[in-house]
Design an enzyme around this catalytic site. Structure first.
Site, PDB file in Angstrom:
ATOM      1  N   SER A  85       0.815  -1.213   0.000  1.00  8.82           N
ATOM      2  CA  SER A  85       0.000   0.000   0.000  1.00  8.82           C
ATOM      3  C   SER A  85       0.852   1.268   0.000  1.00  8.82           C
ATOM      4  O   SER A  85       1.595   1.498  -0.941  1.00  8.82           O
ATOM      5  CB  SER A  85      -0.971  -0.041   1.186  1.00  8.82           C
ATOM      6  OG  SER A  85      -2.049   0.824   0.961  1.00  8.82           O
TER       7      SER A  85
ATOM      8  N   ASP B  76      -9.551  -2.880  -5.669  1.00  5.80           N
ATOM      9  CA  ASP B  76      -8.829  -2.616  -4.429  1.00  5.80           C
ATOM     10  C   ASP B  76      -9.754  -1.979  -3.387  1.00  5.80           C
ATOM     11  O   ASP B  76     -10.341  -0.918  -3.624  1.00  5.80           O
ATOM     12  CB  ASP B  76      -7.650  -1.689  -4.724  1.00  5.80           C
ATOM     13  CG  ASP B  76      -6.800  -1.425  -3.510  1.00  5.80           C
ATOM     14  OD1 ASP B  76      -7.167  -0.538  -2.728  1.00  5.80           O
ATOM     15  OD2 ASP B  76      -5.782  -2.111  -3.338  1.00  5.80           O
TER      16      ASP B  76
ATOM     17  N   HIS C 175      -6.910  -5.996  -0.475  1.00  8.59           N
ATOM     18  CA  HIS C 175      -5.875  -4.963  -0.372  1.00  8.59           C
ATOM     19  C   HIS C 175      -4.717  -5.548   0.430  1.00  8.59           C
ATOM     20  O   HIS C 175      -4.902  -5.960   1.574  1.00  8.59           O
ATOM     21  CB  HIS C 175      -6.430  -3.728   0.331  1.00  8.59           C
ATOM     22  CG  HIS C 175      -5.476  -2.563   0.377  1.00  8.59           C
ATOM     23  ND1 HIS C 175      -5.204  -1.792  -0.724  1.00  8.59           N
ATOM     24  CD2 HIS C 175      -4.739  -2.046   1.384  1.00  8.59           C
ATOM     25  CE1 HIS C 175      -4.350  -0.829  -0.396  1.00  8.59           C
ATOM     26  NE2 HIS C 175      -4.036  -0.969   0.877  1.00  8.59           N
TER      27      HIS C 175
END
Length: 417
Positions: free
Chosen positions: A199, A295, A362
């Site tokens: 991320s 996502d 994610h």
């Protein structure tokens, strides 16, 4: 956040059999939703046995270099030494955790583990790509594995300060101090190295990938892995660009412009160069992208944030993709198409790799259940761990792109309660 796994649930428009994780829907403040990924996805690592717990190491000489967290405390990492065939191989994983783009948000953040080492866990589990078990991490289990903690709020890219608020934006210096410390601990002898991140940490991986390559001699195999870092400069459901506006504020507040790749800033507005989509094709070092086409962080905080959906018409869809209308699913399919377009040039380079699965997820490399387990997500007959390993060791050329939702029945989708 509480989370548990439900096996064999019937999810999706076509009632595909999938494995889904459930998290509490307890986010009420818009600023929390935007700036801390932990509010957007919760997870269990899915390990079958007790994971390795690795202690926190403060970077002792960092303060003298001005490399400090938001509150001025020392930055830190967790390190577990390699052995045997992995003794001279290094995996550096950059932690994620959102961004802060205003003084108010950064002041709030510096009183948490995302802005101060004083609040960081003293020990964390090493799972997924950091696991020390061959049965859980077949290619990297015996490498030197490092988790670099994230405490600057700008993907290790800022370099400024606001004295009145006692805020230190020193992500770039933290990056350099951490790498210098690790080089002194033996990384300079590496025969193989992999820089990875999830991320916001994946954004940092893309930003620093070529810098990482330059630290080693040409004989060292060096590659980079970005997990859930393909944040798109997309329109939200109201027609605005929520994420573009946020990234612009992050870059400007934290003085990150001068640290963004010149290959991008020479041709685009520097604020756009915080988006990996504008950088990946010009990264010289081999780079692998792992990303969910749908996502969940981007759905929550970029595509349908509260500011773009004041009436809450997307709330049920954001909680559970099975509750989305056909119009909403069509919007997500358009987002997937934008993602595939963004990687089209990148994917043509033989040195690069791709694994884009059609899941609502994610960060999939740090979770044991999605990285390497009996029922891990897969495209064709290859899961994420095998795909990354095959690419890293040049066993196979991996350019795996899933068919559109809802065809993939192997997903570990995130569903909010």
């Amino acid at each position: 956040m509480k989370l548990f796994w439900v096996f064999g649930g019937f999810m999706g428009l076509m009632f595909c059999r999938q494995t889904d994780s459930f998290v509490d829907w307890n986010v009420t403040q818009d600023e929390d939703l935007h700036y801390s990924e932990i509010n957007v996805f919760g997870y269990t690592n899915g390990f079958s046995s007790a994971p390795l717990m690795v202690g926190l190491t403060l970077i002792g000489g960092a303060a003298a270099k001005g490399a400090v967290c938001l509150d001025g405390t020392l930055p830190a990492f967790h390190i577990h030494r390699g052995y045997g065939s992995g003794a001279n191989s290094w995996l550096i994983d950059l932690e994620g955790g959102g961004w802060c783009d205003t003084i108010r948000n950064c002041v709030y953040r510096k009183k948490s583990r995302r802005g101060s080492s004083a609040y960081m866990e003293k020990h964390i589990p090493f799972t997924g790509i950091l696991s020390n078990k061959a049965s859980e991490n077949p290619d990297f289990f015996n490498w030197n594995r490092v988790k670099v903690r994230y405490c600057d709020g700008a993907s290790f890219a800022g370099d400024s300060e606001i004295k009145a608020a006692q805020l230190h934006f020193r992500g770039q210096r933290i990056w350099k101090a951490a790498m210098e410390d690790l080089m002194s601990k033996g990384m300079r002898y590496a025969k193989q190295a992999l820089l990875s991140g999830c991320s916001a940490g994946a954004v940092a991986t893309v930003l620093h990938c070529d810098e990482f390559r330059e630290m080693f001699p040409g004989t060292t195999r060096v590659k980079c892995l970005s997990d859930a870092g393909l944040f798109l400069d997309a329109f939200d459901v109201s027609g605005s660009r929520t994420l573009r506006n946020m990234f612009r504020r992050v870059v400007n507040l934290q003085g990150a412009k001068k640290n963004l790749p010149r290959s991008c800033t020479n041709r685009l507005n520097p604020n756009l160069c915080f988006f990996p989509q504008h950088i990946i094709a010009s990264v010289k070092t081999p780079l692998f992208l792992v990303n969910a086409a749908y996502d969940t962080w981007q759905i929550q905080a970029s595509l349908a944030p509260p500011i773009a959906d004041p009436n809450g018409s997307w709330n049920e869809c954001k909680k559970n993709h099975a509750r989305c209308t056909l119009r909403q699913i069509t919007f997500f399919q358009s987002f997937r198409n934008q993602m595939l377009k963004a990687v089209s040039g990148f994917s043509r380079a033989g040195k690069n790799g791709l694994f884009i699965n059609s899941c609502f997820a994610h960060c999939q490399t740090e979770r044991q259940d999605t990285w390497f387990a009996q029922d891990s997500p897969h495209i064709g007959n290859k899961g994420i761990a095998k795909s990354v390993g095959n690419w890293y060791f040049d066993r196979l050329n991996i350019k795996a792109i899933d068919c559109p939702y809802p065809c993939d029945q192997s997903c570990h989708n995130i569903v909010f309660k």
